[in-house]
Structures are given as C-alpha cells and as structure tokens.
Write an enzyme that holds these catalytic residues in place. Structure first.
Site, PDB file in Angstrom:
ATOM      1  N   TYR A 140      53.162   6.225 -27.629  1.00  0.00           N
ATOM      2  CA  TYR A 140      52.707   5.957 -26.266  1.00  0.00           C
ATOM      3  C   TYR A 140      51.939   7.137 -25.676  1.00  0.00           C
ATOM      4  CZ  TYR A 140      55.286   1.603 -25.393  1.00  0.00           C
ATOM      5  OH  TYR A 140      55.719   0.316 -25.408  1.00  0.00           O
ATOM      6  N   LYS A 191      61.305   4.131 -39.487  1.00  0.00           N
ATOM      7  CA  LYS A 191      60.682   3.681 -40.728  1.00  0.00           C
ATOM      8  C   LYS A 191      60.478   4.896 -41.613  1.00  0.00           C
ATOM      9  CE  LYS A 191      58.801   0.263 -41.981  1.00  0.00           C
ATOM     10  NZ  LYS A 191      59.227  -0.686 -43.057  1.00  0.00           N
ATOM     11  N   ASP A 224      62.421  -2.607 -39.411  1.00  0.00           N
ATOM     12  CA  ASP A 224      62.152  -4.015 -39.738  1.00  0.00           C
ATOM     13  C   ASP A 224      63.443  -4.734 -40.087  1.00  0.00           C
ATOM     14  OD1 ASP A 224      62.340  -2.447 -42.040  1.00  0.00           O
ATOM     15  OD2 ASP A 224      60.901  -3.643 -43.181  1.00  0.00           O
ATOM     16  N   ASP A 248      60.678  -0.488 -27.620  1.00  0.00           N
ATOM     17  CA  ASP A 248      59.980  -1.476 -26.801  1.00  0.00           C
ATOM     18  C   ASP A 248      60.117  -2.852 -27.445  1.00  0.00           C
ATOM     19  OD1 ASP A 248      58.200  -2.437 -24.752  1.00  0.00           O
ATOM     20  OD2 ASP A 248      56.617  -2.464 -26.268  1.00  0.00           O
ATOM     21  N   ASP A 252      63.075  -6.039 -26.462  1.00  0.00           N
ATOM     22  CA  ASP A 252      62.641  -7.376 -26.031  1.00  0.00           C
ATOM     23  C   ASP A 252      63.317  -8.447 -26.883  1.00  0.00           C
ATOM     24  OD1 ASP A 252      60.896  -6.606 -23.989  1.00  0.00           O
ATOM     25  OD2 ASP A 252      59.296  -7.949 -24.691  1.00  0.00           O
TER      26      ASP A 252
HETATM   27  C1  IPM Z   1      58.482  -2.023 -21.070  1.00  0.00           C
HETATM   28  C2  IPM Z   1      57.061  -2.489 -20.941  1.00  0.00           C
HETATM   29  C3  IPM Z   1      56.150  -1.269 -20.830  1.00  0.00           C
HETATM   30  C4  IPM Z   1      56.286  -0.523 -22.144  1.00  0.00           C
HETATM   31  C5  IPM Z   1      54.701  -1.576 -20.509  1.00  0.00           C
HETATM   32  C6  IPM Z   1      54.551  -2.405 -19.239  1.00  0.00           C
HETATM   33  C7  IPM Z   1      53.876  -0.325 -20.411  1.00  0.00           C
HETATM   34  O1  IPM Z   1      56.734  -3.320 -22.001  1.00  0.00           O
HETATM   35  O2  IPM Z   1      58.972  -1.336 -20.158  1.00  0.00           O
HETATM   36  O3  IPM Z   1      59.114  -2.339 -22.079  1.00  0.00           O
HETATM   37  O4  IPM Z   1      55.614  -0.857 -23.127  1.00  0.00           O
HETATM   38  O5  IPM Z   1      57.080   0.432 -22.184  1.00  0.00           O
HETATM   39 MG    MG Z   2      58.356  -3.786 -23.276  1.00  0.00          MG
END
Ligand code: IPM
Ligand code: MG
Length: 354
Positions: A140, A191, A224, A248, A252
């Site tokens: 990032y 990884k 993975d 990230d 999710d």
């Molecule tokens: C998160 C989001 C952010 C990230 C974006 C909005 C920059 O996806 O907080 O997980 O990738 O960290």
């Molecule tokens: Mg995210």
C-alpha cells in the site's frame, strides 16, 4: 478529564450510520461518560468542500483526539480522479498520519445471524476470529510505485511490497498481546514460498515468539491456503496475523462468513497512548446511500471498540455489544439482514437494549 471523539462521517452511507453511533454516544454521555464529540470533513465530502480528501486541519484534529470514528469513504463521482485526489487516499493518509499500524478486525458470527452466512450454520455458529492486519506498510505504501510508458509505447506498472523487521515486530506484538487474552493461538499468513519478504515476515514473527512469547501457540500458513481454509473450516482460527494486502483480502473473505458485512467493526491502533482510528468494515455503499436503510451495527460496534481500546471503558464497550446482540435476538433487522427496519429504527432498537 474530558476525552474527545472525532467523527469523520465521510461519504455514501457513512453519515447515515455515523449518526446512529453519535446518538449512542450521546446516550452514554447523558449516563455520565465524560466525552466531547466533534465532527470533521473527510473523503469525497472533503474533496468537494476543500479540494483534498484529508485536510491538514482534519489530520491535526485526528491526532489530537483520543479516538476517531470514521464512517466510510468513496463513491463513483470521485472514481476517475488521480490516486492522490481520491477519497481512499484520504484514508491511507489518515492511517499513516496517525501511525495506526495494527488493524483489528473481529469476524464474529452473532448466533441470531448464523443462517445469513453463505456457509452452513455448523461452520460459522460461534465463529470468533480476530484479524490483526498490518496497516501502514507493505504494498500500500511501498516505493517505487507508479506507471511509466516505455520507449516502445508499452507501459510498465510497479508497486512495491516492502517491510522492515521493526514494522513486522510491532504489529506481531499487538497480535501476541491480544492472543494472550484469548486462546493464545496465532496463525500468521504470508507467501514465503515465492516472496523473500514473505519468508522474512515468517522468520521475524517466529523469532519474536521464541524470544518473548513462549506461551503463544504460533502457526504459519501460506496466504492462498488460508483463503481456502477460511471457507473449509473457519473455526480452526483464533487470531490471524497478516500483512496489509493479504489482510485486506482475507478479512473481507472472513467478514462474509459472518453473514453480513454490515455487522463488522474495526479498530486501527498504534503505540500505547496514541489515538485509535475506528471504522466499520463496510464501504460507502453508494447503491443504498441516502435511503436510510443502511445497517448501523458496524458503526455502533466500532464505537464499542473505541471505548475498549482508546477510551478506557471496556465496561461500556461490553454493554454496547450486548445491546446490539439483544436487539438482533429480539428480531431487529435492517434490509441487509433480511428485515425492513430503517437505519434510525435499528438505532432505536439498539438504544432500547442499552
Ligand atoms: C479496507 C478498504 C481500504 C483498504 C480501501 C478503501 C483503501 O478496502 O479498509 O479494507 O484497502 O485498506
Ligand atoms: Mg478492504
């Protein structure tokens, strides 16, 4: 001494869900909590008003607060902008500026919502994973980065995954300390089979465990494989430690196991004594913004995390979490959970159990 909470409602459904958290904070203040609540511009809303997603003033106010509660950032109207003029750049700037390098993302499945998961109830009921995601380093923020046009007219795009041992050690410490309050099990993802920096991540995590945390049950998993294990048998995990990008993605995935992205809070913390940044995991959800139907639970639960990690009130945090759970048990549901309550009515239901 009065503590301070800075609200950054941001874009899309951010202002709608943050309004509920603000009401909840008001109730706690009426009950004796010594907290001053202020608001600032952030994200796309700040681009529209001030030309940038994060003004120097907002960053200074965030660093001076005891805790910051963000709503959401982003939306289609700002998507075509260069990276540094997008709402998301404000969020990355805020994380880096506040030096909140450890992102705690609990993926807890509320019993009342176990059937909303895409996995069978048996795999998710009682699920309680805590992600500790590194938040201010890795791909990032790494340099070099960018896109260049080569002499032959083709393009070359570069982003750099980079970590120092100090960056790995400080976030690992957060994961180990939190694990001590849980089962003591930590699984670290990388990884290392293809990335030198991934293998180094594994080595640094293991070395800290061996030197200072012999009680921690540490395991390592290729990222993975972890993606696969999370849908195969998610309850094998307790604390999961990851870098910025894998965290990230995998958080999710884990969030979805719990049935609704609209339920999950997060905390970003740094060194002791510095303010934390709290935000729902869900985004700005432009498709439902402005309709008053967004689920405010993640925002309210993020406020609970602020009470626990920044404001020194774990008692109020637990009470708030209980109120959300009781509201769900009593059948309160926004549309994302299969119900018909508005954002404000869901807030009423939570307040009724507080
Ligand atoms: C998160 C989001 C952010 C990230 C974006 C909005 C920059 O996806 O907080 O997980 O990738 O960290
Ligand atoms: Mg995210």
């Amino acid at each position: 001494m009065t503590q301070s909470l800075l609200l950054l409602p941001g874009d899309g459904i951010g202002p709608e869900v943050t309004a509920v958290a603000k009401r909840v904070a008001g109730r706690l203040i009426a009950g004796g909590l010594d907290l001053a609540v202020a608001e600032g511009p952030f994200g796309g809303a700040s681009i529209d008003a001030h030309g940038v997603p994060l003004t120097d003033e907002t960053l200074a106010r965030a660093k001076a607060a005891d805790a910051v509660l963000m709503g959401a950032v982003g939306g289609p109207q700002w998507a075509g902008q260069p990276y540094d003029k997008r709402p998301e750049a404000g969020l990355l700037g805020l994380r880096a500026g506040m030096n909140v390098y450890a992102n705690l993302r609990p993926a807890r499945c509320f019993a009342a919502l176990a059937d909303a998961s895409s996995l069978k109830r048996i795999h998710v009921e009682g699920l309680d994973i805590l992600f500790v995601r590194e938040l201010t380093g890795g791909v990032y923020f790494g340099t070099p980065r960018g896109v260049e046009t080569l002499p032959d007219g083709s393009r070359r795009g570069v982003n750099t995954h980079v970590y120092t041992s100090a960056e790995i050690i400080r976030v690992t410490r957060v994961a180990f300390d939190l694990a001590r309050g849980r089962t003591g099990a930590v699984c670290s993802a990388e990884k290392g089979n293809v990335m030198e920096a991934g293998l180094m991540w594994r080595e640094e995590v293991q070395a800290l465990r061996d030197a200072e945390y012999p009680d921690i049950k540490l395991s390592h998993m290729l990222a993975d494989n972890m993606a696969m294990q999370l849908v195969k048998n998610p309850k094998q995990f307790d604390v999961i430690l990851t870098d910025n990008l894998f965290g990230d993605i995998l958080s999710d995935e884990a969030a979805m196991l719990t049935g609704s992205l609209g339920m999950l809070p997060s905390a970003a913390i740094g060194d002791a004594g510095t303010p934390g940044l709290y935000e729902p995991i869900h985004g700005s959800a432009p498709d439902i913004a402005g309709r008053g139907v967004a689920n405010p639970c993640a925002s309210v639960l993020s406020l609970a995390m602020a009470l626990r990690y920044s404001l020194g009130r774990p008692d109020l945090a637990a009470g708030l979490e209980k109120a959300v759970e009781k509201a769900l048990d009593a059948g309160a549901r926004t549309p994302d959970l299969g119900g018909a309550l508005t954002t404000a009515a869901m807030g009423d239901a939570i307040l009724a159990h507080l």
